[in-house]
Write an enzyme that holds these catalytic residues in place. Structure first.
Site, PDB file in Angstrom:
ATOM      1  N   VAL A  54       0.801  -1.216   0.000  1.00  0.00           N
ATOM      2  CA  VAL A  54       0.000   0.000   0.000  1.00  0.00           C
ATOM      3  C   VAL A  54       0.842   1.278   0.000  1.00  0.00           C
ATOM      4  O   VAL A  54       0.321   2.356  -0.261  1.00  0.00           O
ATOM      5  CB  VAL A  54      -0.964  -0.010   1.209  1.00  0.00           C
ATOM      6  CG1 VAL A  54      -0.214   0.279   2.503  1.00  0.00           C
ATOM      7  CG2 VAL A  54      -2.121   0.957   1.019  1.00  0.00           C
ATOM      8  N   TYR A  55       2.136   1.177   0.260  1.00  0.00           N
ATOM      9  CA  TYR A  55       2.969   2.376   0.336  1.00  0.00           C
ATOM     10  C   TYR A  55       3.096   3.038  -1.043  1.00  0.00           C
ATOM     11  O   TYR A  55       3.621   2.451  -1.990  1.00  0.00           O
ATOM     12  CB  TYR A  55       4.363   2.052   0.863  1.00  0.00           C
ATOM     13  CG  TYR A  55       4.428   1.637   2.321  1.00  0.00           C
ATOM     14  CD1 TYR A  55       3.343   1.806   3.176  1.00  0.00           C
ATOM     15  CD2 TYR A  55       5.583   1.072   2.854  1.00  0.00           C
ATOM     16  CE1 TYR A  55       3.407   1.422   4.502  1.00  0.00           C
ATOM     17  CE2 TYR A  55       5.656   0.699   4.189  1.00  0.00           C
ATOM     18  CZ  TYR A  55       4.557   0.870   5.003  1.00  0.00           C
ATOM     19  OH  TYR A  55       4.630   0.487   6.324  1.00  0.00           O
ATOM     20  N   VAL A  56       2.612   4.266  -1.105  1.00  0.00           N
ATOM     21  CA  VAL A  56       2.668   5.073  -2.332  1.00  0.00           C
ATOM     22  C   VAL A  56       2.108   4.276  -3.522  1.00  0.00           C
ATOM     23  O   VAL A  56       2.683   4.274  -4.615  1.00  0.00           O
ATOM     24  CB  VAL A  56       4.102   5.576  -2.621  1.00  0.00           C
ATOM     25  CG1 VAL A  56       4.069   6.744  -3.611  1.00  0.00           C
ATOM     26  CG2 VAL A  56       4.808   6.007  -1.352  1.00  0.00           C
TER      27      VAL A  56
END
Length: 332
Positions: A54-56
């Site tokens: 989900v990061y960036v």
């Protein structure tokens, strides 16, 4: 720079005493700078990198994959699954479909055929944990995942998971990734003792309290610069961090840092490195300069006196039932 390694929980997996977090890579930290930070970390002896699907929007995993492609065997890669990544009903949670789709997407972005540590990001109240654990066990059997862990679990959630894995003969969690720092010690109430009892490695995120422990915030007025000025919600909000108790802790950190010629960041990280039960704190860096300051937290130790001062000023107040249990502790 990094010369010490620890095994994670009851496993034989050896990781560096600091783990490089990559949540800002691809957003606050441009790709080129992110790769420079990763390269410097590996050159300094670090081997443990943490990310999440989900990061960036997956960009963080892509950058990590690009940076380590030619040295994959030298790196322990940890990523996570669970958060919402799209608009479809199965784009969130721990269903077999979400996890199977999630690992394939992560492997593609990371340009690898396996993940060393695959972590459940936060509890899913809809999917039966039995389904989730069976799926994770299948991923280990397939070779796409080497070890599994959890993050942001309550003590009962982690214990239930461990118990089911024991009963069914599934692979068990070797680690938990909780928020833990001098200004966030809530896991001391139950989770830390559970980890010690069950042999679970602890990989703290937010070791600097969203930047509060860097010492750059001088008072309780809403800041105008730094991460805590960005209007973030939840755990990284000023409402959660900018409280009087926390500034008492920060002032003690500053005092000790001045006495020993270190920065507040380095003192705060070093306290975690010395904390019993902690395996590898996950630190972030938006710039190479920030990285260079953070990495200097290793290679030295706080004195026993300074460690105790920090431990005491940040300790949680005694609560029931802990104080009741301690009152009647049996000693031989």
């Amino acid at each position: 720079m990094i010369v010490k390694y620890k095994t994670v929980g009851k496993s034989g997996l050896a990781v560096s005493e600091l783990c490089l977090g990559t949540m800002t890579f691809g957003k606050a930290t441009p790709e080129a700078e992110s790769i420079r930070i990763i390269d410097r970390f590996l050159d300094d002896g670090g081997n443990f990198i943490d990310t999440a699907d989900v990061y960036v929007g997956g960009k963080s995993e892509e950058i990590v994959g690009k940076a380590i492609k030619e040295k994959r065997q030298d790196v322990i890669v940890a990523t996570k699954v669970r958060m919402k990544i799209g608009d479809r009903p199965n784009d969130v949670g721990y269903s077999r479909k979400r996890i199977m789709d999630g690992i394939e997407a992560s492997l593609k972005r990371l340009q690898t055929d396996y993940v060393d540590l695959y972590q459940l990001h936060v509890w899913d109240h809809l999917t039966p944990i039995e389904e989730t654990l069976r799926t994770l066990d299948d991923l280990i059997t397939s070779g796409k995942v080497r070890y599994i862990g959890c993050s942001n679990f309550l003590a009962w959630q982690m214990m239930k998971s461990l118990s089911i894995s024991e009963q069914k003969g599934y692979a068990k969690f070797i680690s938990i990734q909780p928020q833990y720092s001098l200004v966030n010690r809530e896991m001391d109430r139950e989770v830390m003792s559970l980890c010690k009892e069950e042999g679970i490695g602890v990989l703290p995120w937010g070791p600097l309290g969203s930047g509060l422990l860097s010492g750059k915030y001088d008072g309780m007025e809403t800041p105008t610069s730094g991460r805590l000025s960005e209007g973030l919600q939840g755990e990284s909000s000023w409402e959660n961090k900018g409280i009087e108790r926390n500034f008492t802790i920060v002032n003690k950190v500053k005092e000790i840092a001045q006495q020993i010629g270190k920065t507040p960041t380095q003192v705060s990280l070093n306290w975690l490195l010395m904390k019993e039960g902690v395996t590898s704190p996950i630190f972030g860096a938006r710039t190479l300069e920030q990285y260079e300051e953070n990495i200097k937290a290793v290679g030295w130790r706080l004195s026993a006196e300074h460690f105790e001062e920090l431990d005491d000023v940040s300790a949680l107040p005694s609560e029931y039932p802990t104080r009741f249990i301690e009152k009647f502790r049996r000693e031989l």
